[in-house]
Write a protein that holds these residues in place. Structure first.
Motif, short mmCIF file in Angstrom:
data_model
loop_
_atom_site.label_atom_id
_atom_site.label_comp_id
_atom_site.label_asym_id
_atom_site.label_seq_id
_atom_site.Cartn_x
_atom_site.Cartn_y
_atom_site.Cartn_z
N TYR A 143 1.22 65.00 -84.05
CA TYR A 143 1.02 63.67 -83.46
C TYR A 143 0.48 62.67 -84.48
O TYR A 143 0.77 61.48 -84.41
CB TYR A 143 0.10 63.75 -82.25
CG TYR A 143 0.76 64.33 -81.01
CD1 TYR A 143 2.09 64.74 -81.03
CD2 TYR A 143 0.08 64.44 -79.81
CE1 TYR A 143 2.70 65.26 -79.91
CE2 TYR A 143 0.68 64.97 -78.67
CZ TYR A 143 1.99 65.38 -78.74
OH TYR A 143 2.59 65.88 -77.62
N GLN A 174 1.35 62.35 -87.41
CA GLN A 174 2.43 61.84 -88.26
C GLN A 174 2.90 60.47 -87.78
O GLN A 174 3.51 59.71 -88.51
CB GLN A 174 3.62 62.79 -88.25
CG GLN A 174 3.37 64.08 -89.01
CD GLN A 174 4.59 64.97 -88.93
OE1 GLN A 174 5.71 64.51 -88.85
NE2 GLN A 174 4.36 66.27 -88.95
N PHE A 175 2.64 60.19 -86.50
CA PHE A 175 3.10 58.92 -85.92
C PHE A 175 2.08 57.82 -86.21
O PHE A 175 0.90 57.96 -85.86
CB PHE A 175 3.29 59.07 -84.41
CG PHE A 175 4.46 59.93 -84.05
CD1 PHE A 175 5.70 59.38 -83.83
CD2 PHE A 175 4.30 61.31 -83.95
CE1 PHE A 175 6.78 60.19 -83.51
CE2 PHE A 175 5.37 62.12 -83.63
CZ PHE A 175 6.62 61.55 -83.41
N PRO A 176 2.52 56.72 -86.86
CA PRO A 176 1.56 55.65 -87.18
C PRO A 176 0.83 55.11 -85.95
O PRO A 176 -0.35 54.79 -86.02
CB PRO A 176 2.44 54.56 -87.79
CG PRO A 176 3.70 55.21 -88.17
CD PRO A 176 3.87 56.40 -87.30
N PHE A 177 1.53 55.03 -84.80
CA PHE A 177 0.89 54.41 -83.64
C PHE A 177 -0.30 55.21 -83.11
O PHE A 177 -1.20 54.65 -82.50
CB PHE A 177 1.91 54.12 -82.52
CG PHE A 177 2.59 55.31 -81.90
CD1 PHE A 177 1.97 56.03 -80.90
CD2 PHE A 177 3.85 55.69 -82.31
CE1 PHE A 177 2.60 57.12 -80.32
CE2 PHE A 177 4.50 56.77 -81.74
CZ PHE A 177 3.86 57.49 -80.73
N VAL A 178 -0.32 56.52 -83.38
CA VAL A 178 -1.47 57.34 -82.97
C VAL A 178 -2.68 56.99 -83.85
O VAL A 178 -3.80 56.82 -83.36
CB VAL A 178 -1.14 58.85 -83.06
CG1 VAL A 178 -2.38 59.70 -82.79
CG2 VAL A 178 -0.04 59.21 -82.09
N ARG A 179 -2.42 56.83 -85.15
CA ARG A 179 -3.51 56.47 -86.07
C ARG A 179 -4.01 55.05 -85.77
O ARG A 179 -5.21 54.80 -85.77
CB ARG A 179 -3.00 56.57 -87.52
CG ARG A 179 -2.50 57.96 -87.89
CD ARG A 179 -2.33 58.10 -89.39
NE ARG A 179 -1.34 57.20 -89.95
CZ ARG A 179 -0.06 57.53 -90.17
NH1 ARG A 179 0.36 58.74 -89.86
NH2 ARG A 179 0.79 56.67 -90.68
N TYR A 180 -3.08 54.15 -85.47
CA TYR A 180 -3.48 52.78 -85.12
C TYR A 180 -4.38 52.79 -83.88
O TYR A 180 -5.38 52.11 -83.81
CB TYR A 180 -2.26 51.90 -84.79
CG TYR A 180 -1.29 51.63 -85.92
CD1 TYR A 180 -1.60 51.96 -87.23
CD2 TYR A 180 -0.06 51.02 -85.67
CE1 TYR A 180 -0.70 51.70 -88.26
CE2 TYR A 180 0.84 50.76 -86.69
CZ TYR A 180 0.51 51.11 -87.97
OH TYR A 180 1.40 50.85 -88.99
N LEU A 214 -1.13 52.48 -77.56
CA LEU A 214 -0.21 53.30 -78.37
C LEU A 214 1.03 52.53 -78.80
O LEU A 214 1.94 53.10 -79.39
CB LEU A 214 0.19 54.55 -77.58
CG LEU A 214 -0.91 55.60 -77.40
CD1 LEU A 214 -0.55 56.59 -76.32
CD2 LEU A 214 -1.21 56.32 -78.69
N THR A 243 1.18 46.90 -83.02
CA THR A 243 1.85 46.66 -84.30
C THR A 243 0.78 46.65 -85.41
O THR A 243 -0.41 46.54 -85.12
CB THR A 243 2.58 45.31 -84.30
OG1 THR A 243 1.60 44.28 -84.09
CG2 THR A 243 3.63 45.23 -83.22
N GLN A 244 1.25 46.72 -86.67
CA GLN A 244 0.30 46.72 -87.79
C GLN A 244 -0.51 45.42 -87.82
O GLN A 244 -1.70 45.44 -88.11
CB GLN A 244 1.07 46.90 -89.09
CG GLN A 244 0.26 47.66 -90.12
CD GLN A 244 1.05 47.94 -91.36
OE1 GLN A 244 1.26 47.03 -92.16
NE2 GLN A 244 1.49 49.16 -91.56
#
Lengths: 144, 285
Positions: free
Chosen positions: B11, B13-19, B138, B141-142
């Motif tokens: 999970y 690996q997904f940028p939106f989880v880290r965001y 989730l 955007t950046q």
């Protein structure tokens, strides 16, 4: 206390930089670039949202996804849009991903019944219709 | 256990989880810092009122067709926050009544506008996503992540710089005034910061659950600690822990993010209540 909070802020900034640095998300499985069947429903919903919001990042990727089969009908007499529907955890929002089966399948013979759980593999692509950008999985196969 | 770790690895690996984790931790930090002040000033419900104002402003922005709704939502929420904290001292309309008025008024106007001028084919989903958060944390955007980082930094810096004055204004405005602190000016500052936090927090838990993010960590900390500094630090720790645990639990078990975080806060409140009761019994003995 001030030193502690300033340190925490700096760490947060570094953590954010790290979080924003790697843009790639790949959950590959053999020939499949993005296997959404491995993810939970909240994750799938969020990833499909991102696919529709930023389609350029996903074009050409082979995607495998599972959801409820549905069909939308267009204004033309024979136009139909088969899709996989994915609901979020609150069950109030859902995302649909249209797919186009390989070959020239006829509707409804080559398709399952509406509401049936299906797993579809196809190549993600976009297309323009009436000036609007849409996403779909082309060369798709219903594998389950 | 290794299966769970594999899942986390996958999970992340997904940028939106880290965001989501970055923004979740920041919002939890900011809301808990202000929560202590708001609870002590008897303004626990202001979060709810202002979040409904933000919902109404979002509806107006959608109807008008603003691409960046923050341009409207943020100023409107700040103005209402200032008005609410000002009218709190007004004898004609008491603080709780004005919060209730603005809260239900903005909610009704927002929903009415969304129905009269629908901007999408699924209004109920739009309303549900705004009120309950759904998966909005989730789907950041950046740009939204960096905006949250910048606004959170501003909130924390203001809190550090004006910590002593906020402390004085929180406990006794008259005393603060007599010592030369401009209580009204600091009330305005607190109002503006509250508005910023609420607009940010709407992404995390949705507008209906924002109050929980503000109230529960502060109340939990107050069960065990008795001085302002200790309560603030404990409140921040509780809030960050619950937000992180809630986000991770919701993506692993596929539950709605906002309600999961709030349930974590409720569970933590129950734990701290028990610890507080045990402590007070020990002190009596």
């Amino acid at each position: 206390m001030k030193k502690l909070i300033v340190t925490a802020l700096v760490l947060t900034f570094i953590f954010t930089l790290a979080a924003c640095s790697a843009e790639k998300s790949t959950v590959s499985n053999g020939e499949i670039d993005l296997d959404l069947t491995k993810l939970g429903s909240t994750m799938v919903y969020s990833e499909v949202y991102n696919m529709i919001y930023e389609p350029s990042k996903y074009i050409g990727k082979t995607v495998k996804m599972q959801g409820t089969f549905t069909v939308a009908y267009g204004d033309e007499p024979d136009s139909f849009y088969p899709a996989v529907l994915i609901a979020d955890a609150t069950a109030c929002c859902s995302q649909g991903m249209e797919f186009v089966l390989k070959g020239e399948p006829t509707y409804p013979d080559a398709y399952p019944q509406r509401g049936v759980e299906v797993t579809v593999v196809g190549v993600f692509d976009t297309y323009l219709e009436n000036g609007q950008l849409f996403c779909h999985l082309k060369n798709a196969e219903i594998v389950k | 256990m290794s299966e769970l770790l594999d899942k986390f690895q996958l999970y992340f690996q997904f940028p939106f989880v880290r965001y989501a984790l970055v923004v979740g931790v920041l919002i939890a930090l900011c809301s808990s810092l202000l929560g202590v002040t708001l609870v002590l000033k008897r303004f626990s419900f202001i979060g709810d009122g202002l979040s409904h104002v933000a919902f109404g402003a979002m509806a107006v922005a959608a109807v008008v067709g603003l691409t960046n709704d923050m341009l409207l939502v943020m100023p409107v929420t700040i103005i209402c926050a200032v008005l609410l904290l000002k009218t709190g001292q007004n004898a004609k309309i008491k603080g709780d009544a004005s919060v209730a008025m603005i809260s239900v008024g903005a909610l009704a106007i927002g929903y009415l506008l969304m129905n009269l001028f629908p901007t999408s084919s699924n209004i109920s989903a739009d309303v549900c996503a705004t009120l309950f958060g759904s998966t909005s944390i989730l789907t950041l955007t950046q740009f939204e992540v960096w905006l949250s980082v910048a606004l959170s930094a501003v909130v924390v810096i203001i809190f550090i710089l004006f910590y002593n004055r906020i402390f004085a204004v929180t406990f006794d405005e008259n005393f603060a005034n007599s010592t030369g602190i401009k209580a009204n000016a600091y009330n305005l500052l607190i109002a503006a910061v509250i508005a910023v936090v609420i607009v940010l927090a709407m992404n995390l838990v949705g507008s209906l659950l924002i109050s929980a993010l503000i109230i529960f960590p502060a109340l939990s900390a107050m069960c065990v600690f008795k001085n302002f500094k200790a309560v603030t630090i404990c409140s921040v720790c509780i809030s960050i822990f619950c937000a992180t645990a809630g986000i991770l639990f919701s993506i692993i078990v596929s539950t709605p993010v906002g309600p999961t975080i709030v349930v974590a806060d409720i569970a933590m409140f129950a734990v701290f209540r028990v610890i507080g009761a045990i402590n007070s019994k020990r002190n009596k003995i």
